[in-house]
Design an enzyme around this catalytic site. Structure first.
Site, PDB file in Angstrom:
ATOM      1  N   LYS A  40       0.823  -1.191   0.000  1.00 32.25           N
ATOM      2  CA  LYS A  40       0.000   0.000   0.000  1.00 32.25           C
ATOM      3  C   LYS A  40       0.866   1.254   0.000  1.00 32.25           C
ATOM      4  O   LYS A  40       0.377   2.358  -0.198  1.00 32.25           O
ATOM      5  CB  LYS A  40      -0.885   0.026   1.277  1.00 32.25           C
ATOM      6  CG  LYS A  40      -1.713  -1.207   1.478  1.00 32.25           C
ATOM      7  CD  LYS A  40      -2.322  -1.182   2.887  1.00 32.25           C
ATOM      8  CE  LYS A  40      -2.839  -2.583   3.223  1.00 32.25           C
ATOM      9  NZ  LYS A  40      -3.040  -2.740   4.667  1.00 32.25           N
ATOM     10  N   GLY A  41       2.142   1.066   0.266  1.00 33.85           N
ATOM     11  CA  GLY A  41       3.049   2.191   0.496  1.00 33.85           C
ATOM     12  C   GLY A  41       3.125   3.211  -0.623  1.00 33.85           C
ATOM     13  O   GLY A  41       3.337   4.392  -0.383  1.00 33.85           O
ATOM     14  N   ASP A  97       7.371   3.070  -3.170  1.00 36.25           N
ATOM     15  CA  ASP A  97       7.690   4.098  -2.180  1.00 36.25           C
ATOM     16  C   ASP A  97       9.185   4.148  -1.866  1.00 36.25           C
ATOM     17  O   ASP A  97       9.799   5.203  -1.888  1.00 36.25           O
ATOM     18  CB  ASP A  97       6.875   3.888  -0.884  1.00 36.25           C
ATOM     19  CG  ASP A  97       6.941   2.458  -0.343  1.00 36.25           C
ATOM     20  OD1 ASP A  97       7.670   1.621  -0.908  1.00 36.25           O
ATOM     21  OD2 ASP A  97       6.254   2.171   0.656  1.00 36.25           O
ATOM     22  N   ASP A 100      14.897  -0.600  -0.622  1.00 38.62           N
ATOM     23  CA  ASP A 100      15.710  -0.906   0.558  1.00 38.62           C
ATOM     24  C   ASP A 100      16.734  -1.976   0.159  1.00 38.62           C
ATOM     25  O   ASP A 100      17.722  -1.664  -0.492  1.00 38.62           O
ATOM     26  CB  ASP A 100      14.754  -1.358   1.672  1.00 38.62           C
ATOM     27  CG  ASP A 100      15.414  -1.543   3.014  1.00 38.62           C
ATOM     28  OD1 ASP A 100      16.406  -0.858   3.288  1.00 38.62           O
ATOM     29  OD2 ASP A 100      14.957  -2.390   3.804  1.00 38.62           O
ATOM     30  N   LYS A 128      17.319   3.761  -0.063  1.00 35.37           N
ATOM     31  CA  LYS A 128      18.290   3.556   1.019  1.00 35.37           C
ATOM     32  C   LYS A 128      19.452   2.787   0.423  1.00 35.37           C
ATOM     33  O   LYS A 128      19.580   1.572   0.601  1.00 35.37           O
ATOM     34  CB  LYS A 128      17.655   2.684   2.111  1.00 35.37           C
ATOM     35  CG  LYS A 128      16.836   3.396   3.126  1.00 35.37           C
ATOM     36  CD  LYS A 128      16.521   2.420   4.253  1.00 35.37           C
ATOM     37  CE  LYS A 128      15.239   2.782   4.922  1.00 35.37           C
ATOM     38  NZ  LYS A 128      14.797   1.746   5.884  1.00 35.37           N
ATOM     39  N   PHE A 149      14.731   4.059   9.608  1.00 38.91           N
ATOM     40  CA  PHE A 149      13.383   3.602   9.305  1.00 38.91           C
ATOM     41  C   PHE A 149      12.478   4.818   9.188  1.00 38.91           C
ATOM     42  O   PHE A 149      12.367   5.613  10.105  1.00 38.91           O
ATOM     43  CB  PHE A 149      12.859   2.643  10.371  1.00 38.91           C
ATOM     44  CG  PHE A 149      11.685   1.858   9.870  1.00 38.91           C
ATOM     45  CD1 PHE A 149      11.872   0.689   9.147  1.00 38.91           C
ATOM     46  CD2 PHE A 149      10.389   2.324  10.065  1.00 38.91           C
ATOM     47  CE1 PHE A 149      10.785  -0.013   8.640  1.00 38.91           C
ATOM     48  CE2 PHE A 149       9.303   1.632   9.562  1.00 38.91           C
ATOM     49  CZ  PHE A 149       9.501   0.463   8.854  1.00 38.91           C
ATOM     50  N   VAL A 150      11.856   4.965   8.010  1.00 36.85           N
ATOM     51  CA  VAL A 150      11.031   6.151   7.772  1.00 36.85           C
ATOM     52  C   VAL A 150       9.559   5.799   7.603  1.00 36.85           C
ATOM     53  O   VAL A 150       9.215   4.701   7.148  1.00 36.85           O
ATOM     54  CB  VAL A 150      11.522   6.958   6.541  1.00 36.85           C
ATOM     55  CG1 VAL A 150      12.851   7.631   6.826  1.00 36.85           C
ATOM     56  CG2 VAL A 150      11.631   6.080   5.296  1.00 36.85           C
ATOM     57  N   ASP A 156       4.624   3.016   6.143  1.00 39.28           N
ATOM     58  CA  ASP A 156       4.051   2.657   7.433  1.00 39.28           C
ATOM     59  C   ASP A 156       5.045   1.983   8.363  1.00 39.28           C
ATOM     60  O   ASP A 156       6.090   1.488   7.940  1.00 39.28           O
ATOM     61  CB  ASP A 156       2.900   1.665   7.229  1.00 39.28           C
ATOM     62  CG  ASP A 156       3.416   0.268   6.866  1.00 39.28           C
ATOM     63  OD1 ASP A 156       4.219   0.161   5.912  1.00 39.28           O
ATOM     64  OD2 ASP A 156       3.048  -0.710   7.546  1.00 39.28           O
ATOM     65  N   ARG A 162       0.858   6.159   7.682  1.00 41.26           N
ATOM     66  CA  ARG A 162       0.824   6.358   6.227  1.00 41.26           C
ATOM     67  C   ARG A 162       0.276   7.737   5.862  1.00 41.26           C
ATOM     68  O   ARG A 162       0.585   8.283   4.815  1.00 41.26           O
ATOM     69  CB  ARG A 162      -0.068   5.303   5.560  1.00 41.26           C
ATOM     70  CG  ARG A 162       0.465   3.877   5.655  1.00 41.26           C
ATOM     71  CD  ARG A 162      -0.306   2.990   4.686  1.00 41.26           C
ATOM     72  NE  ARG A 162      -0.122   1.565   4.944  1.00 41.26           N
ATOM     73  CZ  ARG A 162       0.891   0.827   4.478  1.00 41.26           C
ATOM     74  NH1 ARG A 162       1.830   1.380   3.750  1.00 41.26           N
ATOM     75  NH2 ARG A 162       0.951  -0.459   4.751  1.00 41.26           N
TER      76      ARG A 162
HETATM   77  P1  IMP Z   1      13.134  -4.135  -0.199  1.00 41.23           P
HETATM   78  O1  IMP Z   1      12.486  -5.323  -0.792  1.00 41.23           O
HETATM   79  O2  IMP Z   1      14.066  -4.497   0.913  1.00 41.23           O
HETATM   80  O3  IMP Z   1      13.784  -3.207  -1.190  1.00 41.23           O
HETATM   81  O4  IMP Z   1      12.023  -3.372   0.589  1.00 41.23           O
HETATM   82  C1  IMP Z   1      11.137  -2.563   0.007  1.00 41.23           C
HETATM   83  C2  IMP Z   1       9.901  -2.490   0.865  1.00 41.23           C
HETATM   84  O5  IMP Z   1      10.203  -2.504   2.260  1.00 41.23           O
HETATM   85  C3  IMP Z   1       9.187  -1.197   0.619  1.00 41.23           C
HETATM   86  O6  IMP Z   1       8.195  -1.399  -0.337  1.00 41.23           O
HETATM   87  C4  IMP Z   1       8.595  -0.872   1.967  1.00 41.23           C
HETATM   88  O7  IMP Z   1       7.306  -1.420   2.056  1.00 41.23           O
HETATM   89  C5  IMP Z   1       9.455  -1.554   2.972  1.00 41.23           C
HETATM   90  N1  IMP Z   1      10.395  -0.652   3.649  1.00 41.23           N
HETATM   91  C6  IMP Z   1      11.736  -0.606   3.508  1.00 41.23           C
HETATM   92  N2  IMP Z   1      12.282   0.348   4.254  1.00 41.23           N
HETATM   93  C7  IMP Z   1      11.252   0.960   4.887  1.00 41.23           C
HETATM   94  C8  IMP Z   1      11.169   2.066   5.796  1.00 41.23           C
HETATM   95  O8  IMP Z   1      12.155   2.710   6.193  1.00 41.23           O
HETATM   96  N3  IMP Z   1       9.924   2.383   6.217  1.00 41.23           N
HETATM   97  C9  IMP Z   1       8.806   1.740   5.803  1.00 41.23           C
HETATM   98  N4  IMP Z   1       8.833   0.707   4.947  1.00 41.23           N
HETATM   99  C10 IMP Z   1      10.048   0.316   4.493  1.00 41.23           C
HETATM  100 MG    MG Z   2       6.141  -1.122  -0.054  1.00 44.83          MG
END
Ligand code: IMP
Ligand code: MG
Length: 177
Positions: A40-41, A97, A100, A128, A149-150, A156, A162
């Protein structure tokens, strides 16, 4: 109690989103695009970005699960909701959004490339960079941010925050004195 510290305010976000929209408009001149938001982000980012894209556009949404209610990824990405339309021959822009580890977008990119789109680009508001474990190319990036963590502007923690208009660092009680 959790503590919130503003990292990026509404004005900074709006300016960046307008720039991203202008670049996309320029890159796809004369073409149609499908914006695919990752639920949903990405919903708030998608809503704002879409209004800065002056092209023939449609929306679709996809949902994955990777984090549960924790701050750390489980390492496994699962497709929870697929897109509604066929992606064949379409210009897809995957709207996320935050990037990471890169696991989510790597998985989604691979899924969507299998649907034979005409093109596939990725737009992520936040990156990030230092957390990356999967090398992935992102075409449109808003802000590179530190490893914090944001929340807010769609992001969220356990489904909360959110609706904050700014992007804030969430400091848990044990990190603050
Ligand atoms: P990745 O698969 O590790 O790149 O993570 C991406 C997903 O992790 C994003 O779509 C977010 O939903 C969640 N996420 C990663 N870092 C944060 C954060 O700092 N705050 C909130 N959600 C995060
Ligand atoms: Mg997400």
């Amino acid at each position: 109690m959790d503590r919130l510290k503003v990292l990026l305010n509404q004005q900074q976000i709006a300016k960046k989103v307008a720039e991203m929209g202008a670049r996309i408009t320029h890159d796809f001149e004369g073409e149609s695009v499908v914006l695919i938001g990752v639920l949903k982000g990405a919903t708030i980012f998608l809503a704002d970005l879409a209004r800065e894209i002056k092209l023939d556009a449609t929306f679709d949404f996809i949902a994955v699960s990777s984090y549960g209610n924790s701050r750390e990824p489980s390492g496994e990405v699962k497709l929870m909701k697929d897109v509604d339309q066929s992606m064949e021959g379409k210009n897809i822009i995957l709207v996320e959004d935050i990037l990471d580890t890169g696991l989510t977008l790597t998985y989604l990119k691979q899924q969507l490339l299998g649907r034979k789109p005409k093109s596939l680009k990725i737009a992520a508001l936040l990156d990030k960079v230092s957390r990356r474990t999967q090398p992935i190319h992102v075409d449109y990036v808003g802000f590179e941010i530190p490893d914090e963590f944001v929340v807010g502007y769609g992001l969220d923690f356990a489904e909360r925050f959110r609706n904050l208009p700014d992007i804030c660092i969430l400091e848990s009680e044990d990190e603050t004195s």
